[in-house]
Design an enzyme around this catalytic site. Sequence first.
Site, PDB file in Angstrom:
ATOM      1  N   LYS A  34       0.811  -1.211   0.000  1.00  0.00           N
ATOM      2  CA  LYS A  34       0.000   0.000   0.000  1.00  0.00           C
ATOM      3  C   LYS A  34       0.853   1.275   0.000  1.00  0.00           C
ATOM      4  O   LYS A  34       0.353   2.371   0.240  1.00  0.00           O
ATOM      5  CB  LYS A  34      -0.969  -0.018   1.179  1.00  0.00           C
ATOM      6  CG  LYS A  34      -1.926  -1.196   1.097  1.00  0.00           C
ATOM      7  CD  LYS A  34      -3.039  -1.129   2.081  1.00  0.00           C
ATOM      8  CE  LYS A  34      -3.985  -2.292   2.053  1.00  0.00           C
ATOM      9  NZ  LYS A  34      -4.110  -3.068   0.869  1.00  0.00           N
ATOM     10  N   CYS A  35       2.107   1.140  -0.294  1.00  0.00           N
ATOM     11  CA  CYS A  35       3.044   2.263  -0.346  1.00  0.00           C
ATOM     12  C   CYS A  35       2.977   2.939  -1.711  1.00  0.00           C
ATOM     13  O   CYS A  35       2.703   2.293  -2.724  1.00  0.00           O
ATOM     14  CB  CYS A  35       4.460   1.737  -0.090  1.00  0.00           C
ATOM     15  SG  CYS A  35       5.764   2.972  -0.207  1.00  0.00           S
ATOM     16  N   GLY A  36       3.263   4.224  -1.741  1.00  0.00           N
ATOM     17  CA  GLY A  36       3.322   4.954  -3.006  1.00  0.00           C
ATOM     18  C   GLY A  36       4.382   4.411  -3.951  1.00  0.00           C
ATOM     19  O   GLY A  36       4.299   4.620  -5.163  1.00  0.00           O
ATOM     20  N   PHE A  37       5.368   3.736  -3.423  1.00  0.00           N
ATOM     21  CA  PHE A  37       6.423   3.141  -4.251  1.00  0.00           C
ATOM     22  C   PHE A  37       6.072   1.723  -4.699  1.00  0.00           C
ATOM     23  O   PHE A  37       6.885   1.045  -5.328  1.00  0.00           O
ATOM     24  CB  PHE A  37       7.756   3.109  -3.504  1.00  0.00           C
ATOM     25  CG  PHE A  37       8.355   4.460  -3.256  1.00  0.00           C
ATOM     26  CD1 PHE A  37       8.708   5.303  -4.297  1.00  0.00           C
ATOM     27  CD2 PHE A  37       8.577   4.896  -1.952  1.00  0.00           C
ATOM     28  CE1 PHE A  37       9.264   6.542  -4.063  1.00  0.00           C
ATOM     29  CE2 PHE A  37       9.139   6.148  -1.705  1.00  0.00           C
ATOM     30  CZ  PHE A  37       9.485   6.971  -2.761  1.00  0.00           C
ATOM     31  N   ALA A  38       4.873   1.243  -4.389  1.00  0.00           N
ATOM     32  CA  ALA A  38       4.493  -0.151  -4.687  1.00  0.00           C
ATOM     33  C   ALA A  38       4.570  -0.472  -6.175  1.00  0.00           C
ATOM     34  O   ALA A  38       4.742  -1.630  -6.548  1.00  0.00           O
ATOM     35  CB  ALA A  38       3.104  -0.462  -4.141  1.00  0.00           C
TER      36      ALA A  38
END
Length: 159
Positions: A34-38
Amino acid sequence: MNLHDYKVTMIDGKTKDLAEYKGSVVLIVNTATKCGFAKQFSQLERLYEQYKDNGLVILGFPSNQFLNQEPGDNDEVLTACRKNYGVSFPLTEKVDVKGADIHPVFEFLTKAKPGLLNESIKWNFTKFLVNHNGDVVARYAPKTKPEAIESKIKELLEL
């Protein structure tokens, strides 16, 4: 000590002796679905598919230590990685990558290659590149895209 001296519990609950990776180049990444870097999952998968037959292993270590970005259990993490990003590279069980309960592999990695201000992992998708002898040769910030590491991977794989 080097990477090959450690064991990890994989996402399926089985123990993996990292000595099995002797002779391989290993890229270790602390991950969160769920990270922006996913979106880097897909980029990591592309590198894995392209170079796994040449000796590249990508090893994801899911962690929920940054803004609750990996809240699910191991089954939910695995399902999200496979369904949303097509991940086939190995994943460990969820771990702590910093703090009092830091996983021993991350204690080793962060001591071998400290960050800019201190050893601690600052965010999801910090990457560590380990050579075929199990030595940490580079640390990359979360914002570093996997394709930016490709030339170094190819150099270590002698391609």
